[in-house]
Motif scaffolding. Sequence first.
Motif, PDB file in Angstrom:
ATOM      1  N   PHE A 142       2.841 -13.623   7.718  1.00 17.06           N
ATOM      2  CA  PHE A 142       1.397 -13.687   7.524  1.00 17.06           C
ATOM      3  C   PHE A 142       0.752 -12.318   7.406  1.00 17.06           C
ATOM      4  O   PHE A 142      -0.191 -12.129   6.642  1.00 17.06           O
ATOM      5  CB  PHE A 142       0.753 -14.492   8.656  1.00 17.06           C
ATOM      6  N   GLY A 143       1.207 -11.346   8.155  1.00 22.44           N
ATOM      7  CA  GLY A 143       0.566 -10.036   8.099  1.00 22.44           C
ATOM      8  C   GLY A 143       1.390  -8.971   7.420  1.00 22.44           C
ATOM      9  O   GLY A 143       0.959  -7.814   7.319  1.00 22.44           O
ATOM     10  N   ILE A 144       2.558  -9.335   6.914  1.00 21.28           N
ATOM     11  CA  ILE A 144       3.483  -8.324   6.421  1.00 21.28           C
ATOM     12  C   ILE A 144       3.009  -7.716   5.107  1.00 21.28           C
ATOM     13  O   ILE A 144       3.218  -6.530   4.842  1.00 21.28           O
ATOM     14  CB  ILE A 144       4.899  -8.930   6.291  1.00 21.28           C
ATOM     15  N   ALA A 145       2.344  -8.523   4.276  1.00 22.18           N
ATOM     16  CA  ALA A 145       1.898  -8.007   2.981  1.00 22.18           C
ATOM     17  C   ALA A 145       0.823  -6.942   3.145  1.00 22.18           C
ATOM     18  O   ALA A 145       0.788  -5.965   2.393  1.00 22.18           O
ATOM     19  CB  ALA A 145       1.392  -9.155   2.114  1.00 22.18           C
ATOM     20  N   SER A 146      -0.069  -7.117   4.135  1.00 24.00           N
ATOM     21  CA  SER A 146      -1.142  -6.142   4.326  1.00 24.00           C
ATOM     22  C   SER A 146      -0.611  -4.785   4.746  1.00 24.00           C
ATOM     23  O   SER A 146      -1.264  -3.759   4.518  1.00 24.00           O
ATOM     24  CB  SER A 146      -2.132  -6.654   5.378  1.00 24.00           C
ATOM     25  N   LEU A 147       0.575  -4.751   5.352  1.00 28.15           N
ATOM     26  CA  LEU A 147       1.199  -3.482   5.734  1.00 28.15           C
ATOM     27  C   LEU A 147       2.104  -2.948   4.630  1.00 28.15           C
ATOM     28  O   LEU A 147       2.176  -1.741   4.402  1.00 28.15           O
ATOM     29  CB  LEU A 147       2.012  -3.682   7.018  1.00 28.15           C
ATOM     30  N   ALA A 148       2.783  -3.850   3.934  1.00 28.40           N
ATOM     31  CA  ALA A 148       3.727  -3.418   2.902  1.00 28.40           C
ATOM     32  C   ALA A 148       3.018  -2.874   1.661  1.00 28.40           C
ATOM     33  O   ALA A 148       3.468  -1.888   1.064  1.00 28.40           O
ATOM     34  CB  ALA A 148       4.641  -4.577   2.510  1.00 28.40           C
ATOM     35  N   ALA A 149       1.920  -3.503   1.265  1.00 33.36           N
ATOM     36  CA  ALA A 149       1.258  -3.112   0.019  1.00 33.36           C
ATOM     37  C   ALA A 149       0.808  -1.650   0.014  1.00 33.36           C
ATOM     38  O   ALA A 149       1.119  -0.916  -0.946  1.00 33.36           O
ATOM     39  CB  ALA A 149       0.077  -4.040  -0.264  1.00 33.36           C
ATOM     40  N   PRO A 150       0.080  -1.170   1.023  1.00 36.80           N
ATOM     41  CA  PRO A 150      -0.310   0.251   0.978  1.00 36.80           C
ATOM     42  C   PRO A 150       0.875   1.195   1.012  1.00 36.80           C
ATOM     43  O   PRO A 150       0.857   2.247   0.361  1.00 36.80           O
ATOM     44  CB  PRO A 150      -1.200   0.425   2.219  1.00 36.80           C
ATOM     45  N   ALA A 151       1.931   0.825   1.755  1.00 36.46           N
ATOM     46  CA  ALA A 151       3.118   1.682   1.798  1.00 36.46           C
ATOM     47  C   ALA A 151       3.775   1.759   0.427  1.00 36.46           C
ATOM     48  O   ALA A 151       4.162   2.836  -0.040  1.00 36.46           O
ATOM     49  CB  ALA A 151       4.105   1.153   2.836  1.00 36.46           C
ATOM     50  N   LEU A 152       3.901   0.626  -0.244  1.00 32.71           N
ATOM     51  CA  LEU A 152       4.536   0.601  -1.565  1.00 32.71           C
ATOM     52  C   LEU A 152       3.709   1.364  -2.595  1.00 32.71           C
ATOM     53  O   LEU A 152       4.245   2.135  -3.400  1.00 32.71           O
ATOM     54  CB  LEU A 152       4.741  -0.848  -2.018  1.00 32.71           C
TER      55      LEU A 152
END
Length: 432
Positions: free
Chosen positions: A332-342
Amino acid sequence: MVTASTAPADPTVGGRHGWRIVAALAVTSTVGYGTLYYAYAVLLGPMATGLEASTTAVTGALTASVLAGALMAIPVGRWLDRRGGRALMTAGSIAATALLVAWSQVHTIGQLYAVMIGIGITGAMVLYEPAFAVVVSWFTPERRPTALLAVTVVAGFASTIFMPLTGLLVAHLGWRDALLALAVTHGMVTVPLHALTIREPPHVPLSGPAPRRDRTGRRAVARAAMRDPRFWILAAALTAHGAATSTIGVHLVGYLVDRGHPVTFAATAAGLLGVLSVTGRLVLTGARRRFPVTTVVATVFAVQAAAVLAMPVAAGTRVGAILAVTGVGLGFGIASLAAPALLADRYGTTAYATIAGRLSAPVTTAKAGAPLLAAALLPLGGYHLVLVAVATACLLAAVGMRAVGSSAVPHDAARRRGGGVGQAGDRARAAG
């Protein structure tokens, strides 16, 4: 990524204040999401009664708010890249506080829609996207994941804090005075933290027409990203995943009740999604030290798909329902952290906010519209059809993530197009 107009400043000074900014944004994101978004679910019933409107009509105001935020994502991103976050986030906090007060005074459904559209616009100015842009500009790639994690872990508890708090306020004060109390909380916390803490990363201006070169470099990097097929694959993957998680978040309680569980158990199980979103972010941060981010995220998305497909079999019992919700909640929250890193790793920070805004617009739109589409599917095939659609979206997102990770980041291409932008310059600008 950076233009030739900036040079590194003292990393110790930048790092010390950088962590102050992280702490401030963790707090403001928590308060912002709690008051501007999560409180709505608690206020929905009392508002519908007070306004003499249907629950569907009142729910539509939140959808309008989310869509307004999606439309604002692109211009907000451009502003952040050109002028930074201090003025934008401070003005947004003041406006959001005023809108919370206005919300407490609405007497018609039309007024509610107008206020919620305004809150959606101001939310785009103060929540995750601008906060991430500020954090990304302050930290080197090595420290950036930890800084982003700190913001998202704390803000992940916004629903856990503010939904019960809003319930207590409504019970003791009524929904109008509860909103006034939330407005006071929002204004007292977010306005001073944004105004006094956020500032530009330290850098040393060099000779020459720096602003013009900055604009040229940003445009070049943004154009390079838009021409990169893997940007659009990433956008498609995150859009599919956003639609899936939004649908589950809205319809999970109804599905569990439909399977025969009491409302209290269904609501408690759904409440685990917030805690599990934090767990998923911690898993990503730990696993990315040994595996590529896209591999970890794709794996979690696949686990979500399997958990959703298992629901018709497992969710009939309480233990099975909790296990299925756990599998779903990890992503549920992984995309919000992965997107800025990517985005920062692939395209640097010169045009980060502009690129992130263009990515956020379709994702946010999907999150707003998918639950309504799912509701339309219910009469056709019941919850089974909805679950199949959600699982398919998660699988497509997993495949897309794997495709995003299959090629090197295009810093060289960006440098050729942008005239001196690249990862080395990104490190020079960061002071974290």
